[in-house]
Design a protein around this motif. Sequence first.
Motif, short mmCIF file in Angstrom:
data_model
loop_
_atom_site.label_atom_id
_atom_site.label_comp_id
_atom_site.label_asym_id
_atom_site.label_seq_id
_atom_site.Cartn_x
_atom_site.Cartn_y
_atom_site.Cartn_z
N ALA A 127 0.40 -9.11 2.15
CA ALA A 127 -0.03 -10.24 1.34
C ALA A 127 1.01 -11.33 1.36
O ALA A 127 2.16 -11.11 1.74
N PHE A 128 0.59 -12.53 0.90
CA PHE A 128 1.46 -13.70 0.79
C PHE A 128 2.16 -13.98 2.11
O PHE A 128 3.39 -14.01 2.17
N SER A 129 1.40 -14.15 3.16
CA SER A 129 1.89 -14.37 4.52
C SER A 129 3.01 -13.39 4.88
O SER A 129 4.13 -13.77 5.19
N ASN A 130 2.67 -12.10 4.78
CA ASN A 130 3.54 -10.98 5.19
C ASN A 130 4.83 -10.86 4.41
O ASN A 130 5.78 -10.24 4.88
N GLN A 131 4.91 -11.47 3.21
CA GLN A 131 6.15 -11.28 2.46
C GLN A 131 6.16 -9.96 1.73
O GLN A 131 7.22 -9.42 1.44
N TYR B 86 -4.71 -8.67 -3.60
CA TYR B 86 -4.70 -7.96 -4.87
C TYR B 86 -4.18 -6.55 -4.71
O TYR B 86 -3.39 -6.08 -5.52
N ILE B 87 -4.66 -5.86 -3.65
CA ILE B 87 -4.25 -4.47 -3.47
C ILE B 87 -2.74 -4.39 -3.31
O ILE B 87 -2.08 -3.52 -3.87
N THR B 88 -2.17 -5.34 -2.54
CA THR B 88 -0.74 -5.27 -2.27
C THR B 88 0.09 -5.53 -3.51
O THR B 88 1.09 -4.88 -3.75
N SER B 89 -0.34 -6.54 -4.30
CA SER B 89 0.52 -6.92 -5.41
C SER B 89 0.17 -6.21 -6.70
O SER B 89 0.86 -6.39 -7.70
N ILE C 155 11.08 -4.17 -4.57
CA ILE C 155 12.05 -3.92 -3.49
C ILE C 155 11.39 -3.11 -2.39
O ILE C 155 11.51 -3.41 -1.20
N VAL C 156 10.66 -2.05 -2.81
CA VAL C 156 10.06 -1.15 -1.83
C VAL C 156 8.99 -1.86 -1.01
O VAL C 156 8.82 -1.58 0.17
N SER C 157 8.28 -2.82 -1.64
CA SER C 157 7.21 -3.49 -0.92
C SER C 157 7.66 -4.71 -0.15
O SER C 157 6.87 -5.29 0.58
N SER C 158 8.93 -5.14 -0.33
CA SER C 158 9.29 -6.45 0.22
C SER C 158 9.51 -6.38 1.73
O SER C 158 10.02 -5.41 2.26
#
Lengths: 100, 462
Positions: B60-64, B5-8, B117-120
């Motif tokens: 999150a999401f297996s390091n994506q 949750y925090i990541t997304s 983009i910045v988080s990917s």
Amino acid sequence: MICGYSVIFLSIVLFLIGIAIFISKKTFIMMLIGAEFSLNAINLLLVFFSKVKNNLDGQIFVIFSLTVAAIEVATGIAIAVILYRKHKIQKREDLKELKG
Amino acid sequence: MSDTYITSLPVILAALSGILILVLDLFIKKSEKIVFFFSILFSIIIPLPAFLFYGLKTKAFSNQLLTDNLSYIFLMLISIISLSVILISFSYNKRREIRYNEFYALLFLANAGLISIVSSYNLLVLFLSFEIFSFSSYILTGIVKDRLSSEASFKYIYTGIISSSVGLLGIAFIYGTSGSLYIDKIILNGNYNLGLIAGFILFLINIFFKFSIVPFHIWTPDVYEGAPTPVSSYFSVAPKLAIIIFVIRLININFINLMNFQTLIWILSAATILWGNLAALKQKNLKRIMAYSAIAHSGYISMGFLIPFDLAYKYLIFYSISYIFLNLSAFTFISYLTNGVKDDAELENISGLSQKKPFESFVFTLALISLAGFPPTVGFFAKFYLFIALIKQGFLYITLIAILGTVISVFYYFRIIMYLYFKEGEKEFGFDIWGRIVLFFNMIIILFLSFYPEIIFKFLRG
């Protein structure tokens, strides 16, 4: 088993054919068809690499890239329709108001 | 809350606010002011995760997806950008009869793409976020539907499609040679053969296209001129900031040194600086001048991709923060130069405007002087730190070219100031309260950063 290099070669040739259509054709729809052609060539390449590397990521990528291609056509045709209906422009040579 | 949750959360907040604004119009009649109010509210809410979770590093999401301090800094800056774009577009949308709810909704969706983009940390996520941003920006460019705007949108879409398919070919090659789409695994697994290097070059072409580096810059002046001015102000800062932060991530895993890309970046940024500054000299339209100035500034910033991570982290972010506020204040001034039917940003039209609008002209002049890099201003410190870092790394010639470019740039920035102060003219343009507020806050931030530039370094360290 097909030789690996031939598939890579095939998809690069298809990609270049798409780019050539995009550059040489003057009407908006044909330009879009060229862009779609090159995108599908890349999809072929992704599926091939996915098979070689035994990794499903590439095939999943293709599904997303098809979606993106659909959106590209939608936006591209929308702007072409606006240009035709409002400003009676059909060919890209007529787009020369912005330059310099 | 769990890591997922925090990541997304930032992406979800931005996308949700875009969708909410889009449907708000269905329930409320005459919703112009309400939509405006909600847009301001949402752009204040979106950076809240940055204040809550600053310092945390989550995946999150297996390091994506991953968020760390860089993403949170970006989140704060993107909200400042979108807030000021929203404020100046209120009266602009009225004057040019733009569908306001679609405008704000697309702005938030573009924000969502940039934040993602910045988080990917995965090439699939990166590609999709690029496309989310691109399609929102194509529609934002053509949202007015007059001749210039449609033409600009057409040029942007049809070049953008080709550049993104070239980038996709690059991704396919990277995937085929390294067998993975995860950025860290690509660097680890990669045996640096021809396929991987060709893939990375094709992939970088897509990034350079969005960043308007010189051989791929042709869309920039046309799009900036044809698009509604608030949208041009958004394009000139927001995607660049996202790409800077993404490239800082790449520098962190030592990507440019591993791939021996120094020469490529060296040549491209030198060409960008010279071309951007020289082509700006003969322009007559303010939006075009600012577009070429934006190209030249992408050249200065892309020089910074050559320096190692700890320096690049400090100086590139300092440069981009100063550049954001300077460009936003210049474009805020330009966005009020309309005659109702279309943009009226020709250079002659601002002749003698300083007598009628002293405060607005002062802020515009301050921004221009600072963009030119004159000593007591923040633009000078940004360039100074970057050039010193480059010379210390041994890149002397590129720094000399950059200094030459700065000298050329003084010429066209001062021509605008000359038109403002030393010419006679009778055109009048009205500024509303929101534009004055944006200009006032930009002025305060520019003056503050000019006297205390260390405060950003303190913030980045702590």
